[in-house]
Design an enzyme around this catalytic site. Structure first.
Site, PDB file in Angstrom:
ATOM      1  N   TYR A  48       0.857  -1.172   0.000  1.00 59.62           N
ATOM      2  CA  TYR A  48       0.000   0.000   0.000  1.00 59.62           C
ATOM      3  C   TYR A  48       0.899   1.229   0.000  1.00 59.62           C
ATOM      4  O   TYR A  48       1.776   1.352  -0.828  1.00 59.62           O
ATOM      5  CB  TYR A  48      -0.997  -0.060   1.176  1.00 59.62           C
ATOM      6  CG  TYR A  48      -2.071   0.994   1.076  1.00 59.62           C
ATOM      7  CD1 TYR A  48      -2.861   1.090  -0.068  1.00 59.62           C
ATOM      8  CD2 TYR A  48      -2.252   1.908   2.086  1.00 59.62           C
ATOM      9  CE1 TYR A  48      -3.826   2.076  -0.181  1.00 59.62           C
ATOM     10  CE2 TYR A  48      -3.231   2.887   1.981  1.00 59.62           C
ATOM     11  CZ  TYR A  48      -4.003   2.971   0.848  1.00 59.62           C
ATOM     12  OH  TYR A  48      -4.947   3.947   0.728  1.00 59.62           O
ATOM     13  N   LYS A 105     -20.826 -19.152 -12.123  1.00 55.92           N
ATOM     14  CA  LYS A 105     -19.947 -19.093 -13.300  1.00 55.92           C
ATOM     15  C   LYS A 105     -18.552 -18.630 -12.890  1.00 55.92           C
ATOM     16  O   LYS A 105     -17.552 -19.145 -13.401  1.00 55.92           O
ATOM     17  CB  LYS A 105     -20.559 -18.199 -14.364  1.00 55.92           C
ATOM     18  CG  LYS A 105     -21.803 -18.863 -14.948  1.00 55.92           C
ATOM     19  CD  LYS A 105     -22.520 -18.023 -15.967  1.00 55.92           C
ATOM     20  CE  LYS A 105     -23.794 -18.777 -16.374  1.00 55.92           C
ATOM     21  NZ  LYS A 105     -24.332 -18.417 -17.635  1.00 55.92           N
ATOM     22  N   GLU A 128     -22.885 -12.567 -19.927  1.00 58.11           N
ATOM     23  CA  GLU A 128     -23.655 -13.792 -19.738  1.00 58.11           C
ATOM     24  C   GLU A 128     -25.142 -13.500 -19.597  1.00 58.11           C
ATOM     25  O   GLU A 128     -25.529 -12.508 -18.986  1.00 58.11           O
ATOM     26  CB  GLU A 128     -23.213 -14.500 -18.457  1.00 58.11           C
ATOM     27  CG  GLU A 128     -21.869 -15.171 -18.528  1.00 58.11           C
ATOM     28  CD  GLU A 128     -21.901 -16.496 -19.242  1.00 58.11           C
ATOM     29  OE1 GLU A 128     -22.996 -17.044 -19.504  1.00 58.11           O
ATOM     30  OE2 GLU A 128     -20.825 -17.004 -19.539  1.00 58.11           O
ATOM     31  N   ASP A 129     -25.930 -14.401 -20.109  1.00 51.27           N
ATOM     32  CA  ASP A 129     -27.369 -14.429 -19.844  1.00 51.27           C
ATOM     33  C   ASP A 129     -28.042 -13.076 -20.061  1.00 51.27           C
ATOM     34  O   ASP A 129     -28.766 -12.574 -19.200  1.00 51.27           O
ATOM     35  CB  ASP A 129     -27.633 -14.944 -18.426  1.00 51.27           C
ATOM     36  CG  ASP A 129     -27.161 -16.383 -18.251  1.00 51.27           C
ATOM     37  OD1 ASP A 129     -26.883 -17.036 -19.278  1.00 51.27           O
ATOM     38  OD2 ASP A 129     -27.070 -16.852 -17.112  1.00 51.27           O
TER      39      ASP A 129
END
Length: 176
Positions: free
Chosen positions: A47, A102, A144-145
């Site tokens: 960081y 998925k 997707e979809d």
């Protein structure tokens, strides 16, 4: 619940088991660190102040971002929930468990870190705008979809030029 399968002579309701497991785990994916932050030195490396050197370098050499960031192994799994599996238009919250699944498949079968991104937008232009806005954060985009009407618009004109090199489009042939 509908009995979905029989296993070794015992009735097994995968729907009920899925509900129980998802609730117990609160989803099925998580982020993990590649190193620990167990010392002040590591915190300063990963960081501030150390990360400033990496940020400056990548800003000057964007083609090397994959060597210094997670871009080399990340995919955004994106859906608007308009054409999910055999469920139809179930909206963004209904799509989230499927996109998590998925993402889980990407990790399990290819060791690719996939992040489900669920969009509450209702147009091809909205999808493209959202994908363009988050694209720098991911090495790839998996749409997707998404309903067929939107897909046809996504694959046309300037959208095609933007999406073609970046996106994998799968499971996107269902009518709206």
């Amino acid at each position: 619940m509908v009995l979905l399968s029989k296993y070794r002579g015992y009735d097994m309701d995968y729907g009920e088991l899925s509900l129980e497991k998802h609730k117990a785990l609160k989803g099925k994916i998580e982020l993990a660190l590649k190193d620990t932050l167990d010392t002040r030195e590591k915190l300063s490396i990963y960081y501030t102040p150390g990360v400033g050197a990496v940020s400056s370098y990548v800003a000057e050499h964007p083609s090397e971002a994959r060597e210094y960031t997670w871009l080399n192994n990340t995919v955004a799994v994106i859906s608007d929930g308009s054409a999910v599996l055999g469920l139809g238009n179930i909206g963004p919250y209904g799509a989230l468990p499927v996109m998590e699944g998925k993402a889980m498949l990407f990790k399990y079968f290819a060791n690719i870190d996939a992040i489900p991104i669920i969009l509450d937008v209702h147009s091809a232009d909205g999808i493209v705008a959202a994908v363009k806005a988050i694209a720098p954060s991911f090495g790839g985009i998996n749409l997707e979809d998404i309903a067929r009407l939107f897909v046809l618009k996504l694959k046309s004109g300037s959208n095609k030029r933007f999406l073609s090199p970046l996106c994998m489009m799968t499971n996107m042939v269902r009518p709206l």
